[in-house]
Every structure is written in C-alpha cells, then in structure tokens.
Design an enzyme around this catalytic site. Sequence first.
Site, mmCIF file in Angstrom:
data_model
loop_
_atom_site.group_PDB
_atom_site.id
_atom_site.type_symbol
_atom_site.label_atom_id
_atom_site.label_comp_id
_atom_site.label_asym_id
_atom_site.label_seq_id
_atom_site.Cartn_x
_atom_site.Cartn_y
_atom_site.Cartn_z
ATOM 1 N N SER A 78 107.717 36.797 63.625
ATOM 2 C CA SER A 78 108.280 35.843 62.651
ATOM 3 C C SER A 78 107.153 35.027 62.063
ATOM 4 O O SER A 78 106.052 34.969 62.629
ATOM 5 C CB SER A 78 109.256 34.905 63.373
ATOM 6 O OG SER A 78 108.521 33.892 64.065
ATOM 7 N N ASP A 79 107.399 34.384 60.942
ATOM 8 C CA ASP A 79 106.404 33.430 60.491
ATOM 9 C C ASP A 79 106.614 32.165 61.331
ATOM 10 O O ASP A 79 107.589 32.035 62.080
ATOM 11 C CB ASP A 79 106.507 33.176 58.983
ATOM 12 C CG ASP A 79 105.192 32.654 58.414
ATOM 13 O OD1 ASP A 79 104.957 32.796 57.220
ATOM 14 O OD2 ASP A 79 104.385 32.110 59.212
#
Length: 736
Positions: A269-270
């Site tokens: 994920s960011d």
Amino acid sequence: MIDTKNETISEKVTLLLSKMTIEEKVGQMNQYNGFWDVTGPTPQNGNAKKKYEHLRKGWVGSMLNVRGTENVREVQRIAVEESRLGIPLIIGFDVIHGYKTLSPIPIAESASWDLKAIENSARVAATEASAAGINWTFAPMVDISRDPRWGRVMEGGGEDPFLGSKIAQARVKGFQGDDLSKPNTIAACAKHFAAYGFSEAGKEYNSVDIGTSTLYNVVLPPFKAAVDSNVKTLMNSFNELNGVPVTGSSFLQREILKGKWNFNGFVVSDWASMRELIEWGHAKDKKEAAKIAATAGSDMDMEGYVYIEELAKLVKDGTIKESILDDAVRRILTVKYELGLFDNPFLYCDETNEKEQIGNEAHHEAVLDVAKKSIVLLKNENNLLPLKKSGQKIALIGPLANDKNSPLGSWRLASDDNTAVSVYEGLSKYKENTLSFEKGIDLIEGNTSFTQPLKVNNTINTSEINKALQIAKNADVVVMVLGEHGFQSGEARSRTEIDLPGRQQELLEKVYEVNKNIVLVLNNGRPLAIEWADKNIPAIVEAWQLGTQTGNAVAEVLYGDYNPSGKLPMTFPRNLGQVPIYYNHKSTGRPNPENNVFWSHYIDSENSPLYPFGYGLSYTTFKYSDFKVHNKKASINEDIKISVKVSNTGNYDGKEVVQLYIRDLFGSITRPVKELKGFELIELKKGESKVIDFTLTKNELGFFNNQGEYIIEPGDFEVFVGGNSAENLKETFVLE
Ligand code: GLC
C-alpha cells in the site's frame, strides 16, 4: 531459519508457510517506517519500542526508511536471529532518481528519450542503494499525467503512455538487472497503481474520475509494461478511482493486475493508505479497512497499523479466509527468496562495498551524462547559444543560479543538502570569460525540508535588484536561472499557478529592459506557462532539476560542449486555463474554425500549446525527407513498414529523436488525433544523413475498447514522422 538447498523457491515458500502462525503471516504483511526519515504523516502508533518488540516477534515483514549498512544490519539481525522463524526483512526506500549521487528528476530524464541512459541511471541508483543495505526501491513511478498543477509530474515519464511504457521498462531493468539475487540489484516497484496522475484539479491525494477508455489506453499501459518486464512489486495509490479508493479495489488489484495480467509479485500500500480508507468514508474502522484491503489484494500495509492490529482477528473469527493471507505471504516470501535474502540476510550489508560505491567518480560521470541529455533547448534566436568561450562578459543572475540544494529535486532523502554543482560553479570553469553573479531576489524564505511547507519570498530588495541590473548592463550576455525550488514540486506540492513563482517574472523583465541578450535557464519540476519569456527572451533552456551534476551539465550545454538533444515528455501550456492540454487529444466534432464562433476553442487564447509534446531544438538543424509507407494496403495482421530519411543540415554534430505517430481515423471508440507509436534517438554528424526504418505491428495499431479488450479495426490510418508531435511529414495506409 528455515531453508533447504535443493527445493525450488515455490517449495521452500510452501514449507515455510506451513510452519507459520497466523500472527507471523500477518507480520510478513506489515511494513514499518524506520526511526529516522519520514515520508508521510508522522507514524500514528509507531514507536521504536513497539517496533523492536514486533521485530523480535516476527511481526514485521519489511521496513522502509532504514538506510546504511549499520542500521540495516541492526534491524535485520533482530528479525533473523531473535524471531522464531528468522524470516529476513525486505528493506525499502524511495530511490527515485539516485540514492546519494542524484540523477535528474525523472521527468527530466524522460526528456532525454535515451532509454539506455535511463536504464543506466537506475543501475547506478541501485548500485549505491544496495551498497547501503537497501534491496527494494519504491520506483519507477509510472503515473501518466496531463496536469502540471500536480506536484508529482516531476516523478514520472510525462503525458504519453507509449513513451511512459518504454521508460518504465528501462527503469525496471536498471533497478532489477538480470539477476535479482546479486548484491547490486534491487526489487523495483511500479507505482502508483492506478490513475493517481489524474487527481482532480491537480490537487494532491484527490479523487479521480476517468472513463474506461482513458484507464485502459492511457493509465494502465505503463504498469502493464512494468509487469511484462518482471517488476517484482507494485505500490497502490492514495486516490480513489471512480468512487473506490484503489487500496480497496479488487477490480484493479485482483481482476486486472493479478488476474488478467497474471502478476506474481506483491502489492504494497502507499503510506497508510489502508488506514485512509476510513477518511475516504469507505471503511468505518480499521477492522473494516483491513478486511477491504486484504480482500482487494493489497498484500502489505505500509505504516498503516491496520493489518498488524486487525487481520489475525478477522481470520480467527472467520470474516476472511486464511488463504488470503497465504496468497499475500507467498508473494512476499517469493520476492525475498529471489533477492537471496534467505541465503544471506546480510547480503546488502557490506561496509567495504558501501564505502567504495557511494558517491564514487563513475557515478558522478553517469549522472552528468544523463543530465546533459535531459536538457531541452526551447528557443535559440539568432544563435545566441552556444556562448562564445572567450572574451565575453557573462552576467549570471537569479536566485537559483548559485543554489546547490534546489537542483537536487524533492525526492533526495539519502543525499546530502547542498551537494549539487550549482550553475555558478559550472560556468566558473570556463575561465576565458568574465563571470559575475547577483541573485537579484530571493525565491524562498527560511529553510526547506521534505516534510514542511516552503515559504515563497514575495518581497523585492531594491539594492539587490540594482546590483543585478548593474552587472546586466555591462554584460555581453546575461544568463538567468529562474524557476521553481526543488521543493515546489514533488509529493504534496501541487500549485494553483504554473508561472515563475515569487517576483522572478519582475526580475526577468527588469533585466530585459537593460540587456536583451538573455539566456533563460529554467529550473522546474513541471511544465511552466512562460508565454512572456517565449515572446521576448532570445534563448530558453529547460534544465529541470538535474541532480548532483546540474551546474556542469548546464555549462556544457550553454557552451556547446554538449549539443542539446532533449525533447519534452509533457506539453507546456500557454496558460493555466488550457490545462489539461496534451498532444494525444481527441478531434471533437468541431475541430476547425469556420467563419463563426461555433468550433472547439477559447475566445481568449490559442488552442495550441506553448511547446508541444516531443519538442526540443538543437544547435544544428535536421531535415526529414523520403517518408515512405512500403505497404499502403495491408491486412489486419500484417505489419506496416515505414522509412524516412533524416539529414543533419546544420553546423554541429547532433542527436535527434525521430518520432513516429499514427492516427486511426475512424474507430468504434474515438481515437486521438495523434498517438506516439515509435521513436529512435539517432546521432548525425553535420552533413550526414540516415534512413530510419519503423515497423508498426498489431501492438501499435490497436486499442482497448470499453470492455478492456485489445482490438484492431480495419480502416484508414494517417502516419506522421518528425522531430516533435506538431511538425510532421504525413502519409497514409489502409488496414483491410
Ligand atoms: C509516499 C509516496 C510514495 C512513497 C511512499 C514511501 O507517501 O506517495 O510514492 O514511495 O510514501 O515513502
């Protein structure tokens, strides 16, 4: 630690998985930020004590922002020696355009159109980063964008999916090399999946609403190119796409990426984007965020504390199947095995190698080489450039002219402030001329930092201005270095204007009043609307932020020791009102002026951009001729063969990016008026000519329909060739 010599990686992973508890599986899906740099909002729950405790429990699969062999060795030792299964960490870092020795910001490198130089630049970055303990970079960023208000256009490959795809492949190859188990190769990460570059109004972290055709034909191709180049990881993005935050998008991550494209790496994920599903109003709490993200195929939680706090409980209460964890952990462990981390967790912790590699001469030469190639000559009236090398009084003016920090760009966490060669230092090496320098104004006030807002100076100091005007008056040529500070683009640096910030335009016009012989050198991370400069200033050079060797690269180009060869990877608008403006636009139903107002245009601006995609001049000139389509009627499965002669008709040896565009005149989905489908960077000595051949295959002649199927339709095509997207020779062919 579990390992056996003879089994395949898949068998090793299966064996290891069979021994892992649910908590240890969740641990592999958990990534913590280190204890030094932060590249996002300050970690909410993370404190060193808890992170060390989780490392010992085997509840951490990866760390980011831990760098240097000593620091990496410390955390790796705990993970490997103090946890039950001793699974090594994968250490990630934003090696975006270099590690310590910085190459130009990615959009600048993209302007080189030199795929070998771009690959080598990534290779140099990987060599330095891996020597510092890093084995995973959060690059290449492959987000196509058409909006220069967005700060992160500096980080990508520009507005075109064909060029963006080629650059994505080059960067993945440069980072990952031919053998990921080698100590100088690192896993790459194509990001941000997907459509982050279409953030509404160019505003950071914003909504994205785009049609299926734009998604399939513009946004996804560079990611597919990276996957086809065996990229090991992808990072998803902060935005929502058509109402669904992409961290929770099964459509993107499972249906397309892991399904249709059969991607076998993992998705990180960011920064905290899982936790932000709550802010988006998509998950009511961390528990639901964990369920949505895991189900959607987000394999690793970056500094979000969602998986580590909720995932094991969701499996135990039957909300989600353990097989979802097994799939994610298999992907993560496989990359760790391929990196050789199970064979030797300290493979990247060689202090001697660190000393030899970081900042060595060869790396400085490499980044200088690609920096020169990234410079774009936008205007050169009366051949003001190249500068004469002796007997000249050169006045150097502008707040960025002696700046050693700004040219490093914004993504330079591992580098050291003020380590760029400034333009002043670069020009000073040409001793046969007299060089004087005055900044004229300040561009910013106070300090700059990756995490804090930057304050633009809007005051004028009369005595400073007068000192600048004084040296300008007495000069043969004035070189002005103006533009944006390196921290005026990059993440969280969107602008509502794309002009010269602060009082720079005023300085430019005041100097112009006393001496018209001005060479404007732009330092910027995005296209700028510089219509006044284009009208009045005789020479304009686009020098972006060129990294550590900025000043030497600029000086070699201004003095003609390198003949500029760059071409714009992104359209430069005349004004902000034209944005989004890009070359591969649609025709509209009223593309042409009639003798009335009823056609697609503005009443207060031309439709054309200031500088089009693919544009860039040289100190020499090139002529295109003998443009031929060798099979003007072809069946749908037949390749189209094309050739063109290019001649160097000027007084300098030089390079030209020969560009090939097509137009599919009629389609079930309307097609752009032009699409880049081939380019070749060639070198021609003065007077020399070459015949360049192109082949258009089905891979270039088709498009994606709104069902995501790639199709080719029979019909009439135009084909164009030239040195930019606006000035071309045209031919036609028919597919039957
Ligand atoms: C940042 C960026 C991403 C980067 C990550 C780790 O927020 O969006 O590109 O790789 O966090 O620093």
